[in-house]
Design an enzyme around this catalytic site. Structure first.
Site, PDB file in Angstrom:
ATOM      1  N   GLN A  15      -7.243  38.710 -53.206  1.00  0.00           N
ATOM      2  CA  GLN A  15      -6.484  37.509 -52.845  1.00  0.00           C
ATOM      3  C   GLN A  15      -7.315  36.269 -53.146  1.00  0.00           C
ATOM      4  O   GLN A  15      -8.120  35.816 -52.333  1.00  0.00           O
ATOM      5  CB  GLN A  15      -6.054  37.535 -51.376  1.00  0.00           C
ATOM      6  CG  GLN A  15      -5.109  36.388 -51.082  1.00  0.00           C
ATOM      7  CD  GLN A  15      -4.405  36.523 -49.756  1.00  0.00           C
ATOM      8  OE1 GLN A  15      -4.395  37.562 -49.119  1.00  0.00           O
ATOM      9  NE2 GLN A  15      -3.790  35.431 -49.341  1.00  0.00           N
ATOM     10  N   PHE A  16      -7.087  35.738 -54.316  1.00  0.00           N
ATOM     11  CA  PHE A  16      -7.756  34.547 -54.824  1.00  0.00           C
ATOM     12  C   PHE A  16      -7.691  33.392 -53.829  1.00  0.00           C
ATOM     13  O   PHE A  16      -8.663  32.663 -53.648  1.00  0.00           O
ATOM     14  CB  PHE A  16      -7.076  34.176 -56.154  1.00  0.00           C
ATOM     15  CG  PHE A  16      -7.508  32.880 -56.759  1.00  0.00           C
ATOM     16  CD1 PHE A  16      -8.744  32.778 -57.373  1.00  0.00           C
ATOM     17  CD2 PHE A  16      -6.667  31.775 -56.744  1.00  0.00           C
ATOM     18  CE1 PHE A  16      -9.140  31.588 -57.952  1.00  0.00           C
ATOM     19  CE2 PHE A  16      -7.052  30.582 -57.326  1.00  0.00           C
ATOM     20  CZ  PHE A  16      -8.304  30.489 -57.929  1.00  0.00           C
ATOM     21  N   THR A  17      -6.569  33.231 -53.148  1.00  0.00           N
ATOM     22  CA  THR A  17      -6.388  32.083 -52.260  1.00  0.00           C
ATOM     23  C   THR A  17      -7.303  32.118 -51.041  1.00  0.00           C
ATOM     24  O   THR A  17      -7.519  31.078 -50.413  1.00  0.00           O
ATOM     25  CB  THR A  17      -4.925  31.949 -51.802  1.00  0.00           C
ATOM     26  OG1 THR A  17      -4.531  33.142 -51.130  1.00  0.00           O
ATOM     27  CG2 THR A  17      -4.012  31.688 -52.993  1.00  0.00           C
TER      28      THR A  17
END
Length: 148
Positions: free
Chosen positions: A78-80
């Site tokens: 999850q990049f965010t």
């Protein structure tokens, strides 16, 4: 490195309508990889997740880890999670590691987790649909610098 862990009775992840990972009782783990993260951070995070006590014992106290109960793990990149959210009303991503390097660390973590427990994973860089039944709800945010 950040890991958002959720105690689940079940969880799954789909990519383009295809189920790519599914678990029963265990942990859904979202992984955010930041610019300065290294494999040593991944090892520390793995050990922390495997030993973090989020499951109830016979006295209904959170004294058991996913390893203790031989639970499942679903890892989802999850990049965010690596976003800088300190200022303003829009996340900045200058703190996130570039995708090629981050994918290598993520893949390393998936393979390492598989040596310990039944582990499924999402697809790095893909648009994923994650389903879960959060048990509790129980959710914790682990950050590498908290235990380095």
């Amino acid at each position: 490195m950040k890991a958002l862990i959720q105690r689940v009775t079940s969880s799954s992840v789909e990519v383009d309508g295809t189920n790519v990972g599914q678990i029963n009782k265990g942990l859904l783990v979202f992984i955010g990889i930041e610019k300065l993260d290294e494999l040593s951070h991944a090892d520390k995070m793995i050990n922390k997740i495997l030993s973090y006590r989020v499951f109830s014992d016979a006295n209904d106290k959170m004294n058991l880890s996913v390893s203790d109960i031989n639970g499942d793990v679903l890892l989802v990149p999850q990049f965010t999670l690596a976003a800088d959210t300190k200022n303003g009303t829009r996340a900045g991503f200058s703190t996130a590691m570039n995708p090629l390097e981050a994918e290598n660390i993520y893949d390393y973590m998936v393979e390492k987790f598989k040596t310990y427990l039944n582990t499924q994973s999402g697809v790095f860089g893909a648009n994923m649909k994650v389903s879960l039944v959060n048990d509790g709800p129980v959710t914790f945010l682990l950050e590498c610098e908290l235990f380095s």
